[in-house]
Design a protein around this motif. Sequence first.
Motif, mmCIF file in Angstrom:
data_model
loop_
_atom_site.group_PDB
_atom_site.id
_atom_site.type_symbol
_atom_site.label_atom_id
_atom_site.label_comp_id
_atom_site.label_asym_id
_atom_site.label_seq_id
_atom_site.Cartn_x
_atom_site.Cartn_y
_atom_site.Cartn_z
ATOM 1 N N THR A 1 0.838 -1.198 0.000
ATOM 2 C CA THR A 1 0.000 0.000 0.000
ATOM 3 C C THR A 1 0.871 1.245 0.000
ATOM 4 O O THR A 1 1.784 1.380 0.832
ATOM 5 N N LEU B 1 -0.878 0.273 9.505
ATOM 6 C CA LEU B 1 -0.605 -0.770 8.521
ATOM 7 C C LEU B 1 0.639 -1.555 8.901
ATOM 8 O O LEU B 1 0.652 -2.795 8.870
ATOM 9 N N HIS C 1 1.144 -5.326 7.473
ATOM 10 C CA HIS C 1 0.860 -5.065 6.062
ATOM 11 C C HIS C 1 2.023 -4.286 5.433
ATOM 12 O O HIS C 1 2.566 -3.362 6.043
ATOM 13 N N THR D 1 -7.863 -3.118 4.016
ATOM 14 C CA THR D 1 -7.504 -4.497 4.357
ATOM 15 C C THR D 1 -8.670 -5.474 4.321
ATOM 16 O O THR D 1 -8.456 -6.681 4.449
#
Length: 279
Positions: free
Chosen positions: A3, A20, A25, A177
């Motif tokens: 991302t 994140l 992530h 997500t």
Amino acid sequence: MLTLVTGCRGRVGSTLVSLLHRGGHAVRAASRNPGELSLPPGVPSVACDLSDPGTFADALAGVGSVFLYAEPSHVTEFLAAARTAGVAHIVLLSSSAVLGPDAASDPIAASHHAMEQALGDSPLTTTFLRPGAFAGNAYQWSESFRSGRPVELPYPHSRTSPIDEADIAEAALAVLTDTRLRGAAYHLTGPESLTAAEQVGLLAAASGSPVTVRTVSRAAWKESVSPSLPEEIAEALLDYWATTAGSPAELTGDIEKLTGRPARTFAAWAAGHAAAFRA
């Protein structure tokens, strides 16, 4: 999925990067001046100036999703670069101002409206986050608190539903997500309708700094903010406050829908940021 988070010098973007990363992530932080960012260890940064298409390709390389700020000057080029890079999903930080009847010409809403139009015409999956007044807008009164001067308000009874920027970041985390939440528009508000004067009172209670509210004319307020606020924006704000004086602000449950818990109160925000309002 990697991302790209744009606008990482802002409170929402910087908080989203941390969320994140903490959740495991892959995230890349983007800013016009990435060297000035303060990032969690292990988070890479990249130069991305949304007004400079020359920075788009490198920033988007290998990216699957984007958290995007509303800078419409080169949105067409950005979307083309995103498609070339294989981006599948864009989350736009828009504004509830786009819900107004004259959003395309409203100086507050116009950039967000233009972004939503461009993204809506794109084949990319897009999610719109439309927050209202940020709780952090209260920082405009911090100097009055610190100096002991009255807080000057042109419309002290104007009501908003101030939203904590942390709630916006958590909403963005959810739509980035959870694929089930993609492709929709969410109107994000705080949990309560408060007048400007009530917000000042909550800040005074949290900081222990006694302060009074002084009602001033439109012209006097506009003159006081003229060094930092363009006249057309000031006029638009004054008109908005005039129409919301005495009318309850709209409340939605979209924060709870996305995050699974109620939105944070303004009193909680004031308690967490009280140091900025102490003499």
